[in-house]
Motif scaffolding. Structure first.
Motif, PDB file in Angstrom:
ATOM      1  N   ILE A  56       0.860  -1.179   0.000  1.00 20.67           N
ATOM      2  CA  ILE A  56       0.000   0.000   0.000  1.00 20.67           C
ATOM      3  C   ILE A  56       0.899   1.233   0.000  1.00 20.67           C
ATOM      4  CG2 ILE A  56      -1.795   1.263   1.230  1.00 20.67           C
ATOM      5  CD1 ILE A  56      -2.644  -1.530   0.157  1.00 20.67           C
ATOM      6  N   SER A  57       0.677   2.131  -0.958  1.00 17.00           N
ATOM      7  CA  SER A  57       1.546   3.298  -1.080  1.00 17.00           C
ATOM      8  C   SER A  57       0.775   4.582  -0.776  1.00 17.00           C
ATOM      9  CB  SER A  57       2.139   3.379  -2.487  1.00 17.00           C
ATOM     10  OG  SER A  57       3.062   4.445  -2.569  1.00 17.00           O
ATOM     11  N   PHE A  58       1.416   5.437   0.019  1.00 16.06           N
ATOM     12  CA  PHE A  58       0.800   6.689   0.450  1.00 16.06           C
ATOM     13  C   PHE A  58       1.496   7.875  -0.197  1.00 16.06           C
ATOM     14  CE2 PHE A  58       0.057   3.741   3.995  1.00 16.06           C
ATOM     15  CZ  PHE A  58      -1.329   3.804   4.048  1.00 16.06           C
ATOM     16  N   PRO A  59       0.708   8.768  -0.815  1.00 16.42           N
ATOM     17  CA  PRO A  59       1.258   9.998  -1.386  1.00 16.42           C
ATOM     18  C   PRO A  59       1.083  11.166  -0.417  1.00 16.42           C
ATOM     19  CG  PRO A  59      -0.957   9.692  -2.177  1.00 16.42           C
ATOM     20  CD  PRO A  59      -0.695   8.569  -1.195  1.00 16.42           C
ATOM     21  N   GLY A  60       1.252  12.385  -0.939  1.00 17.14           N
ATOM     22  CA  GLY A  60       1.134  13.583  -0.116  1.00 17.14           C
ATOM     23  C   GLY A  60      -0.243  13.809   0.465  1.00 17.14           C
ATOM     24  N   THR A  61      -1.261  13.131  -0.069  1.00 15.88           N
ATOM     25  CA  THR A  61      -2.609  13.278   0.485  1.00 15.88           C
ATOM     26  C   THR A  61      -2.691  12.826   1.940  1.00 15.88           C
ATOM     27  OG1 THR A  61      -3.221  11.120  -0.429  1.00 15.88           O
ATOM     28  CG2 THR A  61      -3.733  13.058  -1.766  1.00 15.88           C
ATOM     29  N   LEU A  62      -1.722  12.018   2.369  1.00 15.56           N
ATOM     30  CA  LEU A  62      -1.676  11.592   3.770  1.00 15.56           C
ATOM     31  C   LEU A  62      -1.534  12.789   4.702  1.00 15.56           C
ATOM     32  CD1 LEU A  62      -1.551   8.831   5.374  1.00 15.56           C
ATOM     33  CD2 LEU A  62       0.918   9.192   5.464  1.00 15.56           C
ATOM     34  N   THR A  63      -0.968  13.878   4.204  1.00 19.84           N
ATOM     35  CA  THR A  63      -0.706  15.053   5.037  1.00 19.84           C
ATOM     36  C   THR A  63      -1.876  16.031   5.079  1.00 19.84           C
ATOM     37  OG1 THR A  63       0.220  16.441   3.257  1.00 19.84           O
ATOM     38  CG2 THR A  63       1.719  14.887   4.332  1.00 19.84           C
ATOM     39  N   TYR A  64      -2.913  15.802   4.267  1.00 22.27           N
ATOM     40  CA  TYR A  64      -4.007  16.768   4.196  1.00 22.27           C
ATOM     41  C   TYR A  64      -4.834  16.733   5.487  1.00 22.27           C
ATOM     42  CZ  TYR A  64      -3.080  16.931  -0.876  1.00 22.27           C
ATOM     43  OH  TYR A  64      -2.505  17.075  -2.114  1.00 22.27           O
ATOM     44  N   PRO A  65      -5.097  17.877   6.088  1.00 25.37           N
ATOM     45  CA  PRO A  65      -5.812  17.902   7.373  1.00 25.37           C
ATOM     46  C   PRO A  65      -7.157  17.190   7.347  1.00 25.37           C
ATOM     47  CG  PRO A  65      -4.874  20.060   6.903  1.00 25.37           C
ATOM     48  CD  PRO A  65      -4.659  19.224   5.668  1.00 25.37           C
ATOM     49  N   THR A  66      -7.850  17.225   6.223  1.00 28.95           N
ATOM     50  CA  THR A  66      -9.175  16.608   6.145  1.00 28.95           C
ATOM     51  C   THR A  66      -9.137  15.115   5.835  1.00 28.95           C
ATOM     52  OG1 THR A  66      -9.347  17.220   3.810  1.00 28.95           O
ATOM     53  CG2 THR A  66     -10.241  18.776   5.421  1.00 28.95           C
ATOM     54  N   ASN A  67      -7.937  14.564   5.619  1.00 29.22           N
ATOM     55  CA  ASN A  67      -7.852  13.166   5.175  1.00 29.22           C
ATOM     56  C   ASN A  67      -7.600  12.217   6.341  1.00 29.22           C
ATOM     57  OD1 ASN A  67      -7.933  11.036   3.434  1.00 29.22           O
ATOM     58  ND2 ASN A  67      -6.328  11.785   2.076  1.00 29.22           N
ATOM     59  N   ALA A  68      -8.430  12.329   7.376  1.00 28.28           N
ATOM     60  CA  ALA A  68      -8.290  11.446   8.537  1.00 28.28           C
ATOM     61  C   ALA A  68      -8.498   9.986   8.163  1.00 28.28           C
ATOM     62  CB  ALA A  68      -9.270  11.858   9.626  1.00 28.28           C
ATOM     63  N   ALA A  69      -9.354   9.732   7.161  1.00 25.04           N
ATOM     64  CA  ALA A  69      -9.634   8.348   6.777  1.00 25.04           C
ATOM     65  C   ALA A  69      -8.381   7.640   6.276  1.00 25.04           C
ATOM     66  CB  ALA A  69     -10.721   8.320   5.706  1.00 25.04           C
ATOM     67  N   LEU A  70      -7.561   8.341   5.493  1.00 20.21           N
ATOM     68  CA  LEU A  70      -6.336   7.718   4.990  1.00 20.21           C
ATOM     69  C   LEU A  70      -5.341   7.494   6.127  1.00 20.21           C
ATOM     70  CD1 LEU A  70      -4.971   6.674   2.441  1.00 20.21           C
ATOM     71  CD2 LEU A  70      -3.971   8.943   2.124  1.00 20.21           C
ATOM     72  N   ARG A  71      -5.292   8.427   7.055  1.00 21.44           N
ATOM     73  CA  ARG A  71      -4.397   8.243   8.206  1.00 21.44           C
ATOM     74  C   ARG A  71      -4.848   7.063   9.074  1.00 21.44           C
ATOM     75  NH1 ARG A  71      -4.225  13.764   7.351  1.00 21.44           N
ATOM     76  NH2 ARG A  71      -5.988  14.248   8.713  1.00 21.44           N
ATOM     77  N   GLU A  72      -6.148   6.805   9.118  1.00 19.13           N
ATOM     78  CA  GLU A  72      -6.638   5.631   9.836  1.00 19.13           C
ATOM     79  C   GLU A  72      -6.170   4.340   9.159  1.00 19.13           C
ATOM     80  OE1 GLU A  72     -10.853   5.890  10.192  1.00 19.13           O
ATOM     81  OE2 GLU A  72     -10.807   7.685  11.456  1.00 19.13           O
ATOM     82  N   VAL A  73      -6.132   4.335   7.838  1.00 18.95           N
ATOM     83  CA  VAL A  73      -5.607   3.168   7.120  1.00 18.95           C
ATOM     84  C   VAL A  73      -4.140   2.961   7.475  1.00 18.95           C
ATOM     85  CG1 VAL A  73      -5.084   2.211   4.844  1.00 18.95           C
ATOM     86  CG2 VAL A  73      -7.256   3.390   5.230  1.00 18.95           C
ATOM     87  N   ALA A  74      -3.367   4.037   7.451  1.00 19.78           N
ATOM     88  CA  ALA A  74      -1.944   3.938   7.783  1.00 19.78           C
ATOM     89  C   ALA A  74      -1.742   3.457   9.212  1.00 19.78           C
ATOM     90  CB  ALA A  74      -1.265   5.293   7.574  1.00 19.78           C
ATOM     91  N   ALA A  75      -2.605   3.917  10.121  1.00 19.89           N
ATOM     92  CA  ALA A  75      -2.489   3.496  11.517  1.00 19.89           C
ATOM     93  C   ALA A  75      -2.825   2.023  11.694  1.00 19.89           C
ATOM     94  CB  ALA A  75      -3.403   4.347  12.391  1.00 19.89           C
ATOM     95  N   GLY A  76      -3.717   1.501  10.843  1.00 13.31           N
ATOM     96  CA  GLY A  76      -4.199   0.146  11.014  1.00 13.31           C
ATOM     97  C   GLY A  76      -3.392  -0.934  10.333  1.00 13.31           C
ATOM     98  N   LEU A  77      -2.422  -0.559   9.510  1.00 14.51           N
ATOM     99  CA  LEU A  77      -1.595  -1.530   8.796  1.00 14.51           C
ATOM    100  C   LEU A  77      -0.193  -1.592   9.396  1.00 14.51           C
ATOM    101  CD1 LEU A  77      -2.367  -0.642   5.065  1.00 14.51           C
ATOM    102  CD2 LEU A  77      -3.210  -2.635   6.325  1.00 14.51           C
ATOM    103  N   PRO A  78       0.473  -2.747   9.306  1.00 12.24           N
ATOM    104  CA  PRO A  78       1.890  -2.791   9.661  1.00 12.24           C
ATOM    105  C   PRO A  78       2.716  -2.031   8.631  1.00 12.24           C
ATOM    106  CG  PRO A  78       1.206  -4.890   8.757  1.00 12.24           C
ATOM    107  CD  PRO A  78      -0.045  -4.070   8.901  1.00 12.24           C
TER     108      PRO A  78
END
Length: 460
Positions: A176-198
């Motif tokens: 799973i690859s994360f781009p700069g959208t991970l840093t967007y303040p409104t993108n909590a959903a993507l940060r939840e994915v990052a938090a939930g994966l090894p």
């Protein structure tokens, strides 16, 4: 400490880089981004990507046909992609390919056909896939399964799905690859994915010139900004930037064969602000969930020892211990098998004012035929003992101790007795599917020790 990052998805052939590409690459290098994968979207951009890879040593190429251009994925075009790969060893993947049901710039049936053709090409050539997925999660999974894409694996680039979708992709041998959208303040959903994966299944990318991180949002993105995404990922995972760089670079190396990774086995290895000591690969258990049976790396560190180090080698590997909050005896083996070395090194560490922890399977008294805990008193500040089950039969099924079911009672007695000699004692359990972790927690409470739940795939 210098870092080494891989921008795992860029479009450096874009005309927006035509006038200053050398400066762009210099800025990337200054930020530790020393390897870049530039990705084709059609035959023309694929060829431009190859040309860039031939021109710059730090650039590698992927060739493919984007779903927007799926109508061009003719037999002749697929044959040309095949010829491109055969002619150049800096082509490391097929893609980007996939489905885009958001913009629908090509008919969906045509997209599906082009996607299947490129999966088959990747399998034929033994190359991983770079997958573009927009509003097509279910069909992406179905086609990947039907075409046996797990055989070569790959990456879901610029990930936009939820955690369940991510886990389904990982189960099929995809990162799973994360781009700069991970840093967007409104993108909590993507940060939840990052938090939930090894983090062992993650890459970082720019998708430049698109999707610049928040600091540069609305401007041209470029590989140097990979660092910003990695910094955000570090915050999410509770790791350092160095940890994220090391781990994601090794992930890129495993998938694509690119990036700068350390091949030498480590005696001392840092994670966060702790220094871990890898002193043996032997163990009294053969745990079913132990990663060393398929990979000897932990958080990007290679831990397959060529020999067991002596005291002087361990101390030399430690260097200045004051740089760390604690030193932990924990590698890909059972440290208390080497009790004498542990005591000598711990004595040296305590002389330097260090906090010392041991991660152990708790079977040392069985191994040595005596109660070894008094020998650790004053040398060890904390013990973390792998309990892993609420009964002997389950323990033996999961941990496969060479001492049989008797090992479980020995581990419990070790935990109970440790509280008399060691200031901090914790029992841990890996949250394996189907394991009653709360029952293990209750056993720890009954023994009078703290309890730590370790997430599966995050052990280390």
């Amino acid at each position: 400490m210098p870092i080494s990052l891989v921008d795992s998805h860029a479009h450096l052939d874009d005309k927006r880089f035509a006038d200053d590409l050398d400066a762009v690459l210099n800025r990337a290098n200054e930020q530790g981004v020393d390897t870049i994968l530039t990705v084709g979207c059609d035959l023309e951009s694929s060829q431009r990507s190859i040309d860039l890879a031939n021109r710059y040593p730090q650039i590698y190429a992927a060739v493919g046909i984007h779903p927007h251009d799926a109508v061009t994925a003719t037999d002749a075009a697929i044959a040309q992609l095949r010829s491109m790969v055969a002619a150049n060893d800096k082509i490391v993947a097929i893609g980007e390919t996939g489905l885009d049901f958001y913009r629908d710039r090509a008919p969906r049936d045509v997209q599906r056909d082009a996607f299947r053709r490129q999966i088959r090409l990747a399998r034929e050539l033994g190359k991983p896939l770079i997958i573009h997925d927009r509003d097509a999660h279910d069909e992406i999974l179905s086609i990947l399964r039907e075409e046996q894409a797990a055989e070569v694996g790959g990456v879901l680039h610029c990930f936009s799905g939820d955690l369940d979708f991510a886990r389904a992709c990982v189960a099929m041998n995809f990162l799973i690859s994360f781009p700069g959208t991970l840093t967007y303040p409104t993108n909590a959903a993507l940060r939840e994915v990052a938090a939930g994966l090894p983090i062992d299944v993650m890459l970082v990318e720019t998708d430049c010139p698109y999707l610049a991180p928040q600091t540069w949002r609305g401007k041209r993105n470029e590989p140097a900004y990979t660092r910003s995404t990695a910094e955000t990922l570090a915050q999410i995972k509770g790791l350092t930037l160095e940890d994220v760089a090391r781990i994601t670079t090794r992930n890129a190396w495993r998938l694509f064969g690119i990036g700068h990774v350390e091949q030498q086995s480590r005696i001392a290895y840092a994670i966060r602000n702790s220094l871990y000591l890898n002193i043996t690969n032997r163990c009294s258990n053969a745990c079913t969930f132990c990663a060393k049976f398929h990979d000897f790396t932990v958080k990007g560190h290679q831990l397959c020892l060529q020999h067991e180090p002596d005291v002087n080698e361990v101390i030399a590997a430690i260097g200045d211990p004051s740089r760390y909050d604690e030193v932990v005896f924990c590698g890909y083996g059972e440290p208390l098998l080497r009790l004498d070395l542990v005591k000598e090194v711990a004595t040296w560490l305590k002389q330097h004012g260090m906090t010392v922890r041991i991660n152990t399977d708790g079977q040392a008294n069985l191994v040595h035929g005596r109660d070894i805990l008094p020998e650790l008193a004053g040398l060890v500040d904390a013990l973390s003992v792998s309990l892993n089950a609420a009964d002997a039969a389950t323990y033996q099924r999961l941990c496969r101790s060479e001492y049989g079911e008797a090992a479980y009672d020995a581990v419990k007695e070790f935990l109970r007795a440790a509280t008399k000699h060691i200031p901090s004692v914790t029992a841990s359990a890996v949250a394996l599917p189907g394991l009653d972790v709360e029952a293990v927690h209750k056993v720890a409470n009954d023994l009078g020790v703290e309890f730590l739940r370790r997430e599966y795939n995050e052990v280390g």
